[in-house]
Design an enzyme around this catalytic site. Sequence first.
Site, short mmCIF file in Angstrom:
data_model
loop_
_atom_site.label_atom_id
_atom_site.label_comp_id
_atom_site.label_asym_id
_atom_site.label_seq_id
_atom_site.Cartn_x
_atom_site.Cartn_y
_atom_site.Cartn_z
N TYR A 64 9.00 4.65 6.24
CA TYR A 64 8.81 5.52 4.66
C TYR A 64 9.18 6.82 5.09
CZ TYR A 64 6.00 1.67 3.28
OH TYR A 64 5.34 0.29 2.54
N PRO A 222 0.70 -2.67 -7.44
CA PRO A 222 0.16 -3.38 -8.50
C PRO A 222 0.18 -2.91 -9.83
CG PRO A 222 -1.27 -1.76 -7.27
CD PRO A 222 -0.16 -1.79 -6.54
N LYS A 231 2.89 4.55 -19.11
CA LYS A 231 3.64 5.82 -19.36
C LYS A 231 5.07 5.56 -19.71
CE LYS A 231 3.33 7.00 -14.76
NZ LYS A 231 3.49 7.80 -13.58
N ARG A 241 8.07 8.25 -11.79
CA ARG A 241 8.77 7.74 -10.43
C ARG A 241 9.93 7.11 -10.96
NH1 ARG A 241 5.54 4.17 -6.34
NH2 ARG A 241 4.51 6.09 -6.23
N GLN A 309 -4.64 11.09 -10.24
CA GLN A 309 -4.17 9.62 -10.42
C GLN A 309 -5.03 8.78 -9.62
OE1 GLN A 309 -0.17 10.02 -9.26
NE2 GLN A 309 0.62 9.92 -11.33
#
Length: 355
Positions: A64, A222, A231, A241, A309
């Site tokens: 990552y 998920p 969204k 995103r 969020q």
Amino acid sequence: MSGQAFEPKNMIFRQLGNTGLRVPVFSYGGWLTVGYDQKGDIVKELMQTAFDAGINMFDSAEAYASGESEVEMGRVIKELNWNRSDIIVTTKIFFGVGRKERHNTRGLSRKHIVEGLNDSLKRLQLDYVDIVFAHRPDPTVPMEETVRAFNYLIDNGKAFYWGTSEWSAMQIQQAHEIARRLNMVGPAAEQPHYSMFHRERFENEYEPLWRYENYGSTIWSPLDSGLLTGKYNNGIPEGSRYHSNLNGAMDENVKHLTSPEGKAKIEKVKELTALAEKLGGSMTSLALAWTLHHKGVSTCILGATKPEQITENVKALDIYPKLTPDVLAEIEKILDNKPTPTATFGRRADDGQLS
């Protein structure tokens, strides 16, 4: 390491599969979040918000942000001075760190598993992780070597448990059988994609693992990278995103959104949103709460990029008890995508073992 005490609030905890480890049903992950656009103070705010909401499990991987996700998470854990026994930290080994070579700097050889986790621990500034996952299967390495390597890490105090991510059910079963034969520790959990729109593998192929092995899981995406929040019902909003599309990671998702299948999913999200509002929640909370109803889900990894969020995500705990059989049936009717059961492997009638 000792510091502010952990208060679970109204978080629900479950056993991680067939282990004694208790994990929160929501955890926080660094995929496409921590170490990418989220660096510095915002990471501390995100992780503190999660911790304050009863989330004490944090997931990362060597790959990552080319290791920066682990660096950022490790820095925050140290700065916030949490009691190490109060938090659960996981990472994943396979892809290496920003390298193109396909030899010993990646994969599941004993060399890379041991060296990879040692490097991850340095970035995390920790002596051990609670769970180390094999980020993908590696058919080029004998399974016995991989099982022995992860047990070496456990035996040497570098990890308490090991798991798999995006392995096939048969590969997981093979690892269990080898571990039993060697009197070693088998994998404890799988980290798969699971959501309202991504069900086939989790509910079908892995079903014998949940049923017979009591295998655990730490599910990712998920919300299908935000599709199940609603969204994207009217296009791709700026700052989302899909809009940022880090390193092209969302290329397929963006393309899918405008396809006939993608448009059909949007219509389903609109119907589900209306149902969520009747229950007093949001589409996000409904989608997250729905995943918790599957017996195979141990924890659901949240990938929030903003503290608010996370606060919204944990409201799914309020919706969860409202998902009665009638409500679940209504959701199933809207989704209309329940996998058709198929036998991947099962019990032998003579000895009760998986075959």
